[in-house]
Design a protein around this motif. Structure first.
Motif, PDB file in Angstrom:
ATOM      1  N   GLN A   6     -36.093   7.733  12.525  1.00 22.47           N
ATOM      2  CA  GLN A   6     -36.988   6.581  12.480  1.00 22.47           C
ATOM      3  C   GLN A   6     -36.114   5.370  12.813  1.00 22.47           C
ATOM      4  O   GLN A   6     -35.581   4.700  11.954  1.00 22.47           O
TER       5      GLN A   6
ATOM      6  N   LYS B 195     -33.452   6.644   8.080  1.00 24.10           N
ATOM      7  CA  LYS B 195     -34.360   7.719   7.752  1.00 24.10           C
ATOM      8  C   LYS B 195     -34.707   8.496   9.023  1.00 24.10           C
ATOM      9  O   LYS B 195     -34.597   7.970  10.135  1.00 24.10           O
TER      10      LYS B 195
ATOM     11  N   LYS C 105     -41.195  10.642   6.688  1.00 19.44           N
ATOM     12  CA  LYS C 105     -39.861  10.029   6.678  1.00 19.44           C
ATOM     13  C   LYS C 105     -39.124  10.481   5.421  1.00 19.44           C
ATOM     14  O   LYS C 105     -38.971   9.726   4.467  1.00 19.44           O
TER      15      LYS C 105
END
Length: 251
Positions: A239, A35, A43
């Motif tokens: 992320q 993500k 996200k």
């Protein structure tokens, strides 16, 4: 004695090596993400098959009591649906000088140039950037005892001026460490930053890493580090999750 609690637990810490001494850190990392944070900090972006492997070599040598020279090079292997790169990511060279020293406190400043490679220098840029960056960094470190446990903090602020079409950056790094025994140091670190807004684009990131260093002698001349890192917030960055393994050596 208190300063001995704070070896180079981050790249180029506030203390640095003694005159004519050398520190070397070899660090391997595997970074993955599925993500990414969008420009609102959510996200919300899928990143299938995003992986990066890195080997970073950092060394710092004390030329004398007032000056040390450091260098960092990294080899990258980047595999994503949009990118396929293997090679030298970048090379950074710089000079650092102490601004203040006491028994338990250190303040230093450095200037460095990074470039000389074709890899990615941050997680939101594509490989292939050959333009050099110039960075000015200020370090502040303090060591003390809490309930008879040696602890230290190392804080760093940097301004990075980038060439070409890249936005300039602010970077903020913080390391908290404790030494429960002469052969162990446990660490909690934060690596954060933000770019200037350029062409209606801005990136922000905050990485948190926890780990430990196991030394094999009481003088802390040889050690092994293990850590895990995660991006806890950001804008226009992956992320990411990382596992790190490092080898520390002092000469």
């Amino acid at each position: 004695m208190m300063v001995a609690c704070a070896p180079a637990t981050a790249w180029a810490s506030a203390w640095g090596p003694d005159a004519r001494a050398t520190e070397v850190i070899v660090k391997a990392e595997v970074v993955t993400a599925n993500k990414a944070f969008d420009d609102s900090g959510n996200k919300a972006v899928d990143l299938p098959n995003w992986e990066e492997k890195r080997i970073t070599i950092f060394t710092e040598h004390g030329l004398n009591e007032m000056l040390s020279v450091f260098a960092k090079a990294n080899i990258q292997d980047i595999q994503t649906p949009q990118e396929d790169f293997s090679g030298v990511g970048s090379v950074e060279i710089g000079l650092k000088t102490p601004l203040y020293r006491s028994e338990d406190t250190a303040v230093s400043a450095s200037v460095s140039v990074e470039g000389f490679g074709q890899g990615r220098r941050d997680e939101f840029s594509a490989p292939g950037d050959e333009d050099p960056d110039i960075e000015v960094r200020v370090y502040a470190g303090h060591s003390t005892e809490v309930a008879k446990l040696p602890v230290f903090v190392d804080a760093q602020v940097a301004r990075r001026v980038r060439s070409g079409d890249n936005a300039d950056q602010w970077r903020f790094d913080l390391t908290l460490g404790a030494r429960p025994s002469p052969k162990w140091i446990v660490l909690a670190q934060v690596f954060a930053g933000t770019t200037d807004r350029l062409n209606n684009f801005e990136a922000k990131w905050t990485h948190v890493e926890v780990g430990a260093v196991r030394f094999f002698d009481h003088k802390q001349t040889l050690g092994v580090q293990f850590g895990v890192r995660q991006t806890v917030s950001g804008e226009n960055v992956p992320q990411s999750n990382a596992v790190t393994l490092g080898l520390w050596k002092r000469f």
